[in-house]
Design an enzyme around this catalytic site. Structure first.
Site, PDB file in Angstrom:
ATOM      1  N   HIS A 100      42.973  44.988  27.823  1.00  0.00           N
ATOM      2  CA  HIS A 100      44.306  45.559  28.053  1.00  0.00           C
ATOM      3  C   HIS A 100      45.126  45.244  26.798  1.00  0.00           C
ATOM      4  O   HIS A 100      44.951  44.185  26.191  1.00  0.00           O
ATOM      5  CB  HIS A 100      45.045  44.878  29.199  1.00  0.00           C
ATOM      6  CG  HIS A 100      44.396  44.914  30.544  1.00  0.00           C
ATOM      7  ND1 HIS A 100      43.430  44.031  30.919  1.00  0.00           N
ATOM      8  CD2 HIS A 100      44.633  45.692  31.630  1.00  0.00           C
ATOM      9  CE1 HIS A 100      43.076  44.277  32.173  1.00  0.00           C
ATOM     10  NE2 HIS A 100      43.791  45.284  32.623  1.00  0.00           N
ATOM     11  N   ASP A 103      46.458  41.755  26.784  1.00  0.00           N
ATOM     12  CA  ASP A 103      45.501  40.631  26.682  1.00  0.00           C
ATOM     13  C   ASP A 103      45.410  40.170  25.231  1.00  0.00           C
ATOM     14  O   ASP A 103      45.275  38.989  24.958  1.00  0.00           O
ATOM     15  CB  ASP A 103      44.058  41.044  27.029  1.00  0.00           C
ATOM     16  CG  ASP A 103      43.913  41.667  28.382  1.00  0.00           C
ATOM     17  OD1 ASP A 103      44.711  41.349  29.261  1.00  0.00           O
ATOM     18  OD2 ASP A 103      42.981  42.477  28.549  1.00  0.00           O
TER      19      ASP A 103
HETATM   20  C1  XLS Z   1      41.976  44.431  38.693  1.00  0.00           C
HETATM   21  C2  XLS Z   1      41.210  45.373  37.906  1.00  0.00           C
HETATM   22  C3  XLS Z   1      41.524  45.360  36.428  1.00  0.00           C
HETATM   23  C4  XLS Z   1      41.027  46.607  35.767  1.00  0.00           C
HETATM   24  C5  XLS Z   1      41.645  46.865  34.428  1.00  0.00           C
HETATM   25  O1  XLS Z   1      41.691  44.134  39.823  1.00  0.00           O
HETATM   26  O2  XLS Z   1      39.856  45.186  38.128  1.00  0.00           O
HETATM   27  O3  XLS Z   1      40.993  44.218  35.839  1.00  0.00           O
HETATM   28  O4  XLS Z   1      39.645  46.603  35.634  1.00  0.00           O
HETATM   29  O5  XLS Z   1      43.011  47.002  34.505  1.00  0.00           O
END
Ligand code: XLS
Ligand code: NI
Ligand code: NI
Length: 436
Positions: A100, A103
């Site tokens: 993301h 991140d």
């Molecule tokens: C959250 C999601 C997230 C997505 C990406 O539960 O799994 O991590 O994969 O935003």
């Protein structure tokens, strides 16, 4: 500087190996059904859990030991962390990663400052990609952590929050393109509701669709040709997330003319939170031609939230890879470990154990699924179960040669339908166990 001095790289040593820092099944160059395991599995490491996870939970702050972190939220620390991430992924031997925007780089006081921070870290990501050959499986925007997104992003009742989210997604798309990302994911962070008395559901869904159309249009404009995905999840953080499961996503995409542009990114723990198995979700997506990518993890059947554990269950990985092979393999997608080590597994080396276990479990699942397909017994049993549709009235119905009246005429003549054949569920379950 090296963050993992005790590790050179994780070797393949074969099933007899007792080395916990070696692969026993994942042999990247080994061919299965004519393709290397590397190309079938397309393993990917997630930045958020693996490099931003601290082991915090509602009852205590983070406790993970990460010697490379300097404790600040600076761009320099973020750049250094990016180099550590690539050292880890390279030593692991995974070909992809996913992140993301938030991140990888810290948010600034304004959108402009935030974008500048992101650019500074993306520069390092690009250098590291070039140095190692590791590629970006998909990028995404975190449209749920900042307090501005408390009511959602694309589905916020606050129009300026929608606008901010659009600006953020625009930048994330540009960055994903710059890094040569094979895809871009939309997970509906807080796109849902806590209470219907204060929610205009129809309006929110229309806004979500509008947001996705804007993304599709912008991708076209900048020449981003990666695959878009939507990731189903039924609840958490909101009580009801609009993208609740594969079927709900497909209906939403179809209703708003988005189906040609998005495939599904399916996550095991989200499937089970929705009351489905991962196999169910894979089959729903596969049947619709929308099976895109996998967020590989597992939940805890006794807990009602998204525990995001590393997958180790061979039965589960076999089901996953059987469906993947059946629908022609992962194309732009991959097996992306959206999984985190437990709070108790606080040492850096635990990150290796976790990924090695997940990769080996999926490699085994792949080999078992391929063996099942080569043997052909399961396929034959399935084919035989539908034999009545191959000729006679079954074939005629499928060819559109019947209606209610003609079928009534047939059954009035026959008086009763042909006898049923056993479904043989137990025999089939026993057969599956012979491959494991
Ligand atoms: C959250 C999601 C997230 C997505 C990406 O539960 O799994 O991590 O994969 O935003
Ligand atoms: Ni996910
Ligand atoms: Ni999840």
């Amino acid at each position: 500087m090296t963050a993992f001095p005790e590790i050179k790289s994780i070797p393949f040593e074969g099933p007899q190996s007792k080395n916990p820092l070696a692969y026993r099944y994942y042999n990247a160059d080994e061919k299965v059904e004519g393709r290397t395991m590397r190309d079938h599995l397309r393993f990917s490491v997630v930045y958020w859990h693996t490099f931003r996870g601290t082991g915090s939970d509602p009852f205590g702050p983070g406790c993970a030991v990460r010697p490379w972190e300097d404790g600040t939220d600076s761009v320099e620390n973020a750049q250094n962390r990016a180099r550590v991430a690539f050292e880890f992924i390279e030593k692991l031997g995974a070909p992809f990663y996913a992140f993301h925007d938030r991140d990888v780089a810290p948010e600034g006081a304004t959108l402009a400052e935030t974008n500048k921070n992101l650019d500074a870290v993306v520069k390092v990501l690009k250098e590291e990609q070039e140095r190692t050959g590791i590629k970006l499986l998909w990028g995404t925007a975190n449209l749920f952590s900042n307090r501005r997104y408390m009511h959602g992003a694309a589905t916020s009742p606050n129009a300026e929050v929608f606008a901010f989210a659009a600006a953020q997604a625009k930048k994330a798309l540009e960055v994903t393109k710059e890094l040569g990302g094979a895809g871009y994911v939309f997970w509906g962070g807080r796109e849902g509701y806590q209470n219907l008395w204060n929610t205009n559901m129809k309006r929110e869904l229309e806004h979500l669709a509008k947001f996705l159309h804007m993304a599709v249009d912008y991708a076209k404009k900048i020449g981003f040709t990666g695959q878009f995905y939507i990731e189903p999840k039924p609840k958490e953080p909101t009580k009801h997330q609009y993208d609740s499961d594969a079927a709900a996503c497909l209906n939403f995409l179809r209703e708003y003319d988005l189906l040609p542009h998005l495939k599904l990114n399916l996550e095991t723990n989200h499937a089970t939170l929705a009351g489905h198995t991962m196999q169910h979700e894979l089959e729903v997506a596969g049947a619709a031609g929308a099976l895109g990518s996998i967020d590989a993890n597992t939940g805890d059947m006794l807990l009602g939230w998204d525990t995001d554990q590393f997958p180790t269950d061979i039965y589960l990985t076999t089901q996953c890879m059987y469906s993947v092979l059946k629908y022609g393999g992962l194309k732009t997608g991959g097996v992306n470990f959206d999984a985190k080590v437990r709070r108790e597994s606080f040492e850096p080396i635990d990150l290796f154990y976790a990924h090695i276990g997940g990769m080996d479990a999926f490699a085994r699942g792949l080999k078992i699924a391929a063996a099942m397909r080569a043997d052909g017994q399961l396929e034959k049993l399935l084919k035989d179960r539908y034999a009545s549709w191959e000729s006679g009235v079954g074939a005629e119905i499928e060819a559109g040669k019947h209606d209610f009246a003609s079928l009534e005429k047939l059954m009035l003549e026959k008086g009763e339908a042909a006898a049923n054949v056993s479904g043989r569920q137990e025999m089939i379950e026993n057969l599956i166990n012979t491959y494991l």
